[in-house]
Enzyme design. Sequence first.
Site: not given
Length: 720
Positions: A88-89
């Site tokens: 996600e990051d």
Amino acid sequence: MADHPSDFLPPEDDPAYRVFIDSLSYLPPEEVQIVRKAYLFSEEAHRGQLRLSGEPYITHPLAVAGAIAEWQMDVEGVVAALLHDVMEDTSVGKGEIAERFGKPVADLVDGLSKLDKIEFQSQEDAQAENFRKMLMAMASDLRVVLIKLADRHHNLQTMAAVRVEKRRRIARETLEIYAPIANRLGLNKLFSELQDLSFQLIYPMRARVLGRALNAARGNRRELLSRILAGIKGKLRAANIDAQVFGREKSLYSIYRKMLDKRLSFSQVLDVYGFRVVVNDVPTTYLALGALHALYKPVPGKFKDYIAIAKPNGYQSLHTTLIGPHGTPFELQIRTEAMDNVAQEGIASHWLYKDSESFGADLQKKTTNWFHSLLDLQNATGNSSEFIEHVKVDLFPHEIYVFTPKGKIIPLPRGATVVDLAYAVHTDIGNQAVMGRVNFNMVPLATELTNGDRVEIVTAADAHPLAEWLNHVKTGRARSKIRHYLKTAQDDESTALGEKMLGQELRALGVAASEVPVSRWKSVLRDSGNKLIKEVYTDIGLGFRLAGVVARRLLTLDDSSPTAGTPASSLVIRGSEGMAVQFAPCCQPIPGDPIIGSIWKGKGLVIHTHDCPAIRKARSTKPSKWIDVEWEPERDRLFSVRVQVVVQNTLGALGRIATEISSSGTNIVNVNMDDRQPGLHTTLNFTVQVADRTSLARLMRSLRRIPEVVRIARAQGLPA
């Protein structure tokens, strides 16, 4: 990113990292080494990223993995916890995770990742889709939700730097979704902590005031609680019962909810404290209960046996409320050590107490069944928001237990009805339900069930769900199944109606539907975006397309070109087309009435009488929206119509009129009395079912012969 992140040395001087590694002593050394490599991989992926608090981002996945290690989860779960944010990051993809740590870990991380690349109409849609994905992943692997819960727990603990609005939004979301999931999985300790943390974030002042009051009460009642604890231990020793006794304090949020729900002040909440007795086996739980009931008087109606009938999340215990010294009530829970393990850690005790033979396969089975019910809900639900709405309903704790004729126990939420039970048994039973037999008495489907009811569902092969069922069902399963059936039925009925309407338009243009070339249909499908001819029919029946426009395009006519053919004939209806044809409540048309119809988007064909006052203006301003409709001579249903009867105020007038209606073979659907103008006369409003206008006229003639009847007329306009 470096090719070999394991070349970096871990921060052995970091106390949090050392504690984490020490907590992995339950894993073999080679698996601990895999976890070390996963930490290094995560640390490098997140290097340079900071949390809002200013700490290095790696502190968050490390804390989540530490919580997972406390449950002694397997190596794949611990590694996934360390990597849960990298997709996600960071730029790390699922393929790279699968290559380094295996496909199962990659699938777990993927299930935990948000759907960043999909565009949604609103933040609510995005959030609902994230929940849907998480719950679907959870249905295939329990570890997903346990990691997600640990992730949410740590986020709530570290919210000081987050802006107030976001803090409260995340806390409310936790109370609505994550805390109930923890409760549904039997994670009672985590459940209470999630609730308390959320409460403190949403209402910080209330939490502080209530916390101070609880601390003061603890001090004031210390002597009393010590006396009760000593009394319990002494009584159990005297009865030769080997037991451990623990005092416990209710959570802040549970006290707050009790104060709100029962409108109590803190001083009125007496059972803030309770005690837990842990014994060696099931028979001893009942012996301990008898001994302690002899010591302190039980409160009637407050005993619950969750050992004989376990909660859906596997929780088992005896609950009783006793009156202690000075009339102080307190709650007592009695259970075995294995039950206590499950009560504290729920489904996570599968890893914590894997060597315990008493750990129930029953709990695993119940959890698996619930997961499958989520998949069932997903398949029957139109969109993510609706799916989450249904899941939220089913996440609230079950309150009642009912019995089938074969003795099977089915848990349902408080307020559930016969329809809810029917769908809990089987979808086909719900779809064909007509009545319920509760404790051997016939009752309507809307009847609310109570704890301990014996319920049998009466079905009929030709029965089907009705839209009004949605007004009184409580479970997400029942609601989704009813909606799914209604939508499918409406589509089928609208398809038939649309085909009929298109055929009529084609005949008006001098062409039979069967004569339209396949090439023209392909062209229309290409232009409309539909894949099947059936979809075009459905759109016409639902009012999303005009039959005249489709007919002209099939014949390659311009919309402005003159009609070459016979004038459009009236559309013939039977009245039994279902939801595709609706009869306007303002005029309630019945066979024999001259009628006209209008197509409304999403509703289909709505039928009015020609002289209906409600459509007079619409017919003159938008004549193109209206089509001529006529009744088919042969019909197979009854139609509701309102009749207004003005009678003299005499004793028994209503009874005589009702008897006359029934004796004529007419069914009374509803009756009410208008007594706003008391005097010599009263107005009675009947809704009756008739076959056609002729049978209505016959009924009205018979009612006029009753001496008390002053005036009778068919009612117009919407009912009051």
